[in-house]
Structures are given as C-alpha cells and as structure tokens.
Design a protein around this motif. Structure first.
Motif, PDB file in Angstrom:
ATOM      1  N   GLY A  30       0.046  -5.409 -13.398  1.00 40.15           N
ATOM      2  CA  GLY A  30       0.539  -4.758 -12.191  1.00 40.15           C
ATOM      3  C   GLY A  30      -0.543  -4.704 -11.139  1.00 40.15           C
ATOM      4  O   GLY A  30      -1.710  -4.958 -11.410  1.00 40.15           O
ATOM      5  N   ILE A  31      -0.149  -4.382  -9.943  1.00 39.91           N
ATOM      6  CA  ILE A  31      -1.092  -4.123  -8.855  1.00 39.91           C
ATOM      7  C   ILE A  31      -1.048  -2.614  -8.649  1.00 39.91           C
ATOM      8  O   ILE A  31      -0.083  -2.074  -8.098  1.00 39.91           O
ATOM      9  CB  ILE A  31      -0.699  -4.897  -7.582  1.00 39.91           C
ATOM     10  CG1 ILE A  31      -0.693  -6.394  -7.893  1.00 39.91           C
ATOM     11  CG2 ILE A  31      -1.655  -4.558  -6.439  1.00 39.91           C
ATOM     12  CD1 ILE A  31      -0.141  -7.255  -6.796  1.00 39.91           C
ATOM     13  N   TRP A  32      -2.074  -1.951  -9.152  1.00 40.87           N
ATOM     14  CA  TRP A  32      -2.026  -0.501  -9.321  1.00 40.87           C
ATOM     15  C   TRP A  32      -2.424   0.273  -8.074  1.00 40.87           C
ATOM     16  O   TRP A  32      -3.445  -0.001  -7.447  1.00 40.87           O
ATOM     17  CB  TRP A  32      -2.913  -0.078 -10.488  1.00 40.87           C
ATOM     18  CG  TRP A  32      -2.604  -0.807 -11.750  1.00 40.87           C
ATOM     19  CD1 TRP A  32      -3.470  -1.536 -12.505  1.00 40.87           C
ATOM     20  CD2 TRP A  32      -1.342  -0.890 -12.423  1.00 40.87           C
ATOM     21  NE1 TRP A  32      -2.821  -2.066 -13.587  1.00 40.87           N
ATOM     22  CE2 TRP A  32      -1.515  -1.688 -13.567  1.00 40.87           C
ATOM     23  CE3 TRP A  32      -0.077  -0.372 -12.172  1.00 40.87           C
ATOM     24  CZ2 TRP A  32      -0.477  -1.978 -14.452  1.00 40.87           C
ATOM     25  CZ3 TRP A  32       0.960  -0.659 -13.048  1.00 40.87           C
ATOM     26  CH2 TRP A  32       0.751  -1.447 -14.167  1.00 40.87           C
ATOM     27  N   HIS A  33      -1.609   1.241  -7.761  1.00 43.82           N
ATOM     28  CA  HIS A  33      -1.910   2.276  -6.766  1.00 43.82           C
ATOM     29  C   HIS A  33      -1.889   3.595  -7.538  1.00 43.82           C
ATOM     30  O   HIS A  33      -0.988   3.825  -8.341  1.00 43.82           O
ATOM     31  CB  HIS A  33      -0.856   2.300  -5.661  1.00 43.82           C
ATOM     32  CG  HIS A  33      -0.934   3.530  -4.808  1.00 43.82           C
ATOM     33  ND1 HIS A  33      -1.888   3.699  -3.836  1.00 43.82           N
ATOM     34  CD2 HIS A  33      -0.183   4.656  -4.809  1.00 43.82           C
ATOM     35  CE1 HIS A  33      -1.715   4.885  -3.270  1.00 43.82           C
ATOM     36  NE2 HIS A  33      -0.685   5.487  -3.840  1.00 43.82           N
ATOM     37  N   THR A  34      -2.879   4.439  -7.291  1.00 42.92           N
ATOM     38  CA  THR A  34      -2.935   5.709  -8.010  1.00 42.92           C
ATOM     39  C   THR A  34      -3.053   6.885  -7.047  1.00 42.92           C
ATOM     40  O   THR A  34      -3.531   6.746  -5.922  1.00 42.92           O
ATOM     41  CB  THR A  34      -4.127   5.748  -8.990  1.00 42.92           C
ATOM     42  OG1 THR A  34      -5.346   5.490  -8.276  1.00 42.92           O
ATOM     43  CG2 THR A  34      -3.956   4.730 -10.107  1.00 42.92           C
ATOM     44  N   SER A  35      -2.619   8.017  -7.553  1.00 45.88           N
ATOM     45  CA  SER A  35      -2.771   9.282  -6.840  1.00 45.88           C
ATOM     46  C   SER A  35      -3.105  10.347  -7.870  1.00 45.88           C
ATOM     47  O   SER A  35      -2.936  10.146  -9.066  1.00 45.88           O
ATOM     48  CB  SER A  35      -1.487   9.644  -6.086  1.00 45.88           C
ATOM     49  OG  SER A  35      -0.422   9.819  -6.986  1.00 45.88           O
ATOM     50  N   VAL A  36      -3.598  11.482  -7.389  1.00 43.22           N
ATOM     51  CA  VAL A  36      -3.927  12.609  -8.261  1.00 43.22           C
ATOM     52  C   VAL A  36      -2.946  13.735  -7.964  1.00 43.22           C
ATOM     53  O   VAL A  36      -2.684  14.048  -6.803  1.00 43.22           O
ATOM     54  CB  VAL A  36      -5.374  13.095  -8.032  1.00 43.22           C
ATOM     55  CG1 VAL A  36      -5.654  14.355  -8.834  1.00 43.22           C
ATOM     56  CG2 VAL A  36      -6.367  12.008  -8.384  1.00 43.22           C
ATOM     57  N   VAL A  37      -2.418  14.325  -9.027  1.00 41.50           N
ATOM     58  CA  VAL A  37      -1.540  15.484  -8.882  1.00 41.50           C
ATOM     59  C   VAL A  37      -2.267  16.685  -9.460  1.00 41.50           C
ATOM     60  O   VAL A  37      -2.659  16.690 -10.634  1.00 41.50           O
ATOM     61  CB  VAL A  37      -0.188  15.263  -9.580  1.00 41.50           C
ATOM     62  CG1 VAL A  37       0.667  16.514  -9.479  1.00 41.50           C
ATOM     63  CG2 VAL A  37       0.527  14.064  -8.984  1.00 41.50           C
ATOM     64  N   VAL A  38      -2.481  17.682  -8.612  1.00 36.62           N
ATOM     65  CA  VAL A  38      -3.160  18.910  -9.003  1.00 36.62           C
ATOM     66  C   VAL A  38      -2.686  20.028  -8.070  1.00 36.62           C
ATOM     67  O   VAL A  38      -2.349  19.761  -6.909  1.00 36.62           O
ATOM     68  CB  VAL A  38      -4.701  18.729  -8.953  1.00 36.62           C
ATOM     69  CG1 VAL A  38      -5.191  18.474  -7.533  1.00 36.62           C
ATOM     70  CG2 VAL A  38      -5.432  19.899  -9.593  1.00 36.62           C
ATOM     71  N   PHE A  39      -2.600  21.221  -8.570  1.00 34.07           N
ATOM     72  CA  PHE A  39      -2.137  22.377  -7.798  1.00 34.07           C
ATOM     73  C   PHE A  39      -0.752  22.115  -7.187  1.00 34.07           C
ATOM     74  O   PHE A  39      -0.446  22.570  -6.083  1.00 34.07           O
ATOM     75  CB  PHE A  39      -3.137  22.747  -6.701  1.00 34.07           C
ATOM     76  CG  PHE A  39      -4.519  23.034  -7.196  1.00 34.07           C
ATOM     77  CD1 PHE A  39      -4.778  24.114  -8.037  1.00 34.07           C
ATOM     78  CD2 PHE A  39      -5.581  22.202  -6.858  1.00 34.07           C
ATOM     79  CE1 PHE A  39      -6.044  24.364  -8.517  1.00 34.07           C
ATOM     80  CE2 PHE A  39      -6.864  22.452  -7.331  1.00 34.07           C
ATOM     81  CZ  PHE A  39      -7.093  23.533  -8.164  1.00 34.07           C
ATOM     82  N   GLY A  40       0.074  21.312  -7.875  1.00 34.97           N
ATOM     83  CA  GLY A  40       1.416  21.017  -7.391  1.00 34.97           C
ATOM     84  C   GLY A  40       1.457  20.064  -6.216  1.00 34.97           C
ATOM     85  O   GLY A  40       2.489  19.929  -5.567  1.00 34.97           O
ATOM     86  N   ARG A  41       0.356  19.367  -5.947  1.00 31.15           N
ATOM     87  CA  ARG A  41       0.253  18.457  -4.806  1.00 31.15           C
ATOM     88  C   ARG A  41      -0.116  17.059  -5.296  1.00 31.15           C
ATOM     89  O   ARG A  41      -0.955  16.921  -6.176  1.00 31.15           O
ATOM     90  CB  ARG A  41      -0.834  18.940  -3.845  1.00 31.15           C
ATOM     91  CG  ARG A  41      -0.561  20.314  -3.282  1.00 31.15           C
ATOM     92  CD  ARG A  41      -1.807  21.031  -2.792  1.00 31.15           C
ATOM     93  NE  ARG A  41      -2.630  20.281  -1.881  1.00 31.15           N
ATOM     94  CZ  ARG A  41      -3.878  20.662  -1.553  1.00 31.15           C
ATOM     95  NH1 ARG A  41      -4.406  21.763  -2.063  1.00 31.15           N
ATOM     96  NH2 ARG A  41      -4.596  19.943  -0.713  1.00 31.15           N
TER      97      ARG A  41
END
Length: 117
Positions: A30-41
C-alpha cells in the motif's frame, strides 16, 4: 491518561497491492498515510498539521499517554513551524514522519517499520 492509536490509510485504494508487482517488479502492499488518534482527536500532517476523521484500513494500538492534553497542544504548536505545507515531501518528510514524532512524544514507542520504509 489517553489511549494512542495510529490510523493507517492506503492512498492507492488497494491498487498498489494489485498493480505494483506487474508494473514495478516489486510488491508494494500500500501507499501509507497515517494519523494519530489521541484525546478523541485524529491529527495528521498534510497541508500543515490538521485534524479530521476517516475510515482507516488499520488501527494500531500504540499504548497510552500520561501527557496531559494541554501539554500535547503546546507540543503541536511547537511542531507547526517544522511541519508546514511547504516542507512536506512525499518520500522524506511526510505524514509518517509526523506520526512517528507524535507517537514517540506521547508514548516513547515507534511506529511500525513497514510504514516508515
């Protein structure tokens, strides 16, 4: 205390898995895009540091953070001068660089190598 998740998206929509081997001779999952989920965001880097919500193909548990949300917001404010739209580079300085820094700050852990490589 807040749970820290890494959301993983495949920007190719599955095409990398299907077409990479015949087109390049190398299998690319895959061509990966990532994000972080913390404090409901959900927080990611693209045209600067942004927040949104999406439907990832994977969710990776990165642990929990003891860092208060106020301190995290100060950390993000400090990062804004480094993670600008003009500094984004598809291969060398991208959303995965950002999530690696944020996960490291929040938990002391690293994101998986299959994402960063």
């Amino acid at each position: 205390m807040s749970k820290v998740l890494l959301y993983v998206y495949d920007l190719s929509g599955g095409l990398a898995r299907q077409l990479s081997l015949p087109l390049t001779g190398k299998f690319i999952e895959g061509i990966w895009h990532t994000s972080v989920v913390v404090f409901g965001r959900e927080i990611y880097y693209g045209q600067g540091i942004l927040e949104s919500h999406g439907q990832p193909v994977r969710q990776i548990d990165c642990g929990v953070t003891e860092i208060p949300e106020e301190m995290f917001d100060e950390y993000l404010d400090d990062l804004r001068s480094s993670y600008t739209a003009s500094k984004y580079h598809l291969l060398d300085f991208n959303c995965n660089s950002f999530t690696a820094d944020v996960v490291g700050f929040l938990t002391g852990n690293e994101i998986p190598e299959w994402i960063t490589s």
